[in-house]
Design a protein around this motif. Structure first.
Motif, PDB file in Angstrom:
ATOM      1  N   GLU A 152       6.298 -50.571  52.866  1.00  0.00           N
ATOM      2  CA  GLU A 152       4.970 -50.132  53.243  1.00  0.00           C
ATOM      3  C   GLU A 152       5.160 -48.600  54.022  1.00  0.00           C
ATOM      4  O   GLU A 152       4.036 -48.295  54.376  1.00  0.00           O
ATOM      5  N   THR A 212       5.545 -44.910  54.953  1.00  0.00           N
ATOM      6  CA  THR A 212       5.749 -43.951  54.071  1.00  0.00           C
ATOM      7  C   THR A 212       5.412 -42.938  54.908  1.00  0.00           C
ATOM      8  O   THR A 212       4.622 -43.072  56.074  1.00  0.00           O
ATOM      9  N   LYS A 269       3.326 -61.655  55.452  1.00  0.00           N
ATOM     10  CA  LYS A 269       3.971 -60.421  54.777  1.00  0.00           C
ATOM     11  C   LYS A 269       5.593 -60.695  54.745  1.00  0.00           C
ATOM     12  O   LYS A 269       6.147 -61.673  55.290  1.00  0.00           O
ATOM     13  N   GLY A 322       8.306 -43.183  50.615  1.00  0.00           N
ATOM     14  CA  GLY A 322       8.970 -44.205  51.156  1.00  0.00           C
ATOM     15  C   GLY A 322       9.954 -43.485  52.467  1.00  0.00           C
ATOM     16  O   GLY A 322      10.695 -42.645  52.115  1.00  0.00           O
ATOM     17  N   VAL A 351       5.233 -52.979  59.755  1.00  0.00           N
ATOM     18  CA  VAL A 351       4.985 -53.188  58.286  1.00  0.00           C
ATOM     19  C   VAL A 351       6.373 -53.615  57.761  1.00  0.00           C
ATOM     20  O   VAL A 351       7.163 -53.269  58.132  1.00  0.00           O
TER      21      VAL A 351
END
Lengths: 301, 301
Positions: free
Chosen positions: B21, B23, B3, A25, B17
């Protein structure tokens, strides 16, 4: 399941996945604070080399960074085995990483209260200096304006990702047409470069810096090989002037073994070729990679 | 699409996002070489504060790190706007990051040949020092054995993730019951702490370190506010002894503004409370956050 492991594999959150699928992350302190202890062990002809030494150092680094990833040394070793076996790589660069993670209490700034975690990844064997360059003798830029991060700022003996000084040095080296860079400290001694230790050979003596550097496993191997050749070895401060007066200079790295140096800045060594002793040590290192005493065989399917 | 953006949002690879989420790959040099230029801009009551100043510094940092993320300053600004609007956060900590990426030619070790990329993320506003602690006066540990990474090793004026010295210092501080840490340099001057600049007030004068520190936007704001109160300001080396003899000490950070300091090690300031000037400056900072001259309003849906 038809996954493509040709570019490497990773062990992350208990799963083995293709390396490109392994991510962390963007708020993990591993990234935002470069808060990581890691290590790298080579795999050669289907076996780990000196795996116990690398695991010892990794465990020591985790302790010195006060990280607890919730896995025993044996569990970490098993994860590395399973991952490399799954990758089917027989020559690999294998990284193991302890990451700080994120605070258990949201908003906390206390590094003691983070969810530390472990992951590992392997890719086809990396040569820090390409073999053809190493065999001809690498060219090395000794920076005159970027200094190695001192050991009372960041501990270099716990392998870490603080590479800003190396990256700056690499830009300087590449812009001048040199292969790689080595950094001085603030007292005029030589330290190390991005991914390697350095050695100066003069007469019957081999000297390598002791302070402000990673104590590389390949550094240890290089010292053992030099002693086996009859050289005296010294681990101590290495002034820049002494380096420049050496008969031969070479590097040690888990990514390629012993690398002869043909030139540092304007100073040419061994008529601009790899020196005879460094060339022999380089061959001895690759021979040693095959020594069963140092090998931990991987059980591929 | 339903979301959940309550914990924050990210803009990454052109998509918005939920922050959890977002990364990056474990082999990205952003992580493995801590090779990142970043910046953080606060959002307060639905507007960016001094956005132009933060974007200026971010663009300068990217240039000094020789990164090209393939986005104009206007495109970066638009990404930040869209992301914060989508998050619906009205008080936020907004990070923008330029990452080195991975080599375009596999196996290359040349930082000039990497696929640089941009991402951003925002989370609910972070207080580097909790408001109730700041109002009472924070306690600060001045480390006696960890030194700030020097500016000829890593350039502190390009905001970066090299926090190993701060992390070590935070462990020392937390173990001793202090809120946070400030690091000296190798010459006995004070530098900065994890996420903040430091100021010493004595008589009609406010001094803050100039070298070896980030030139914080909130540092600039604090100097402006101090001058507006009639203080003379000086940006220069600040010896530890001079810091300890100050009438008041305070910190500046984009994560919480001006933070009064009540104690450094054994030295107590303002009878162990927040000093009167620092308390006024803290209030002035929060007032300034509402000044339309510094605000860039966000168009929430």
């Amino acid at each position: 399941m038809g996954k493509d492991f040709t570019k490497g594999a990773a062990w992350i959150r208990g799963q083995i996945v293709p390396v490109a699928e392994a991510t962390i992350g963007v708020t993990d302190w591993a990234l935002t604070h470069s808060d990581v202890a890691y290590d790298v062990v080579p795999v050669w002809e289907g076996a780990f080399f000196r795996l116990g030494d690398y695991l010892d150092r990794f465990v020591t680094s985790m302790h010195s960074c006060r990280m607890d990833v919730g896995l025993s040394r044996a569990e970490i070793e098993a994860a590395l085995h399973a991952m490399v076996a799954r990758s089917e790589l027989r020559e690999a660069y294998v990284a193991m990483v302890a990451a700080r993670g994120t605070p258990i209490i949201p908003g906390s700034r206390d590094p003691r209260n983070c969810a530390n975690h472990f992951y590992a990844w392997c890719v086809p064997y990396i040569h820090v200096v390409k073999p053809e360059v190493a065999e001809a003798g690498a060219t090395l830029w000794l920076s005159d304006n970027t200094r190695r991060i001192p050991d009372d700022s960041v501990n270099p003996r716990a392998k870490n990702y603080h590479w800003g000084d190396f990256t700056q040095g690499l830009f300087e080296a590449k812009d001048r047409g040199f292969e790689t860079v080595v950094l001085p400290d603030h007292a005029g001694n030589v330290t190390e470069g991005p991914g390697f230790n350095i050695f100066a050979l003069k007469g019957d003596k081999v000297v390598t810096p002791d302070r402000g550097v990673l104590h590389g496993i390949t550094r240890r191997t290089a010292l053992e090989l030099a002693r086996a050749e009859g050289f005296r070895t010294e681990e101590r401060a290495l002034p820049v002037a002494e380096l420049m007066e050496a008969d031969e200079v070479f590097l040690s790295t888990s990514g390629g073994g012993i690398v002869p140096v043909a030139r540092i800045n304007e100073r040419v060594f061994s008529n601009g070729r790899s020196g005879p002793v460094a060339t022999r040590l380089r061959q001895s290192y690759f021979d040693l990679l095959r020594d069963p005493a140092h090998r931990t065989e991987i059980a591929y399917d």
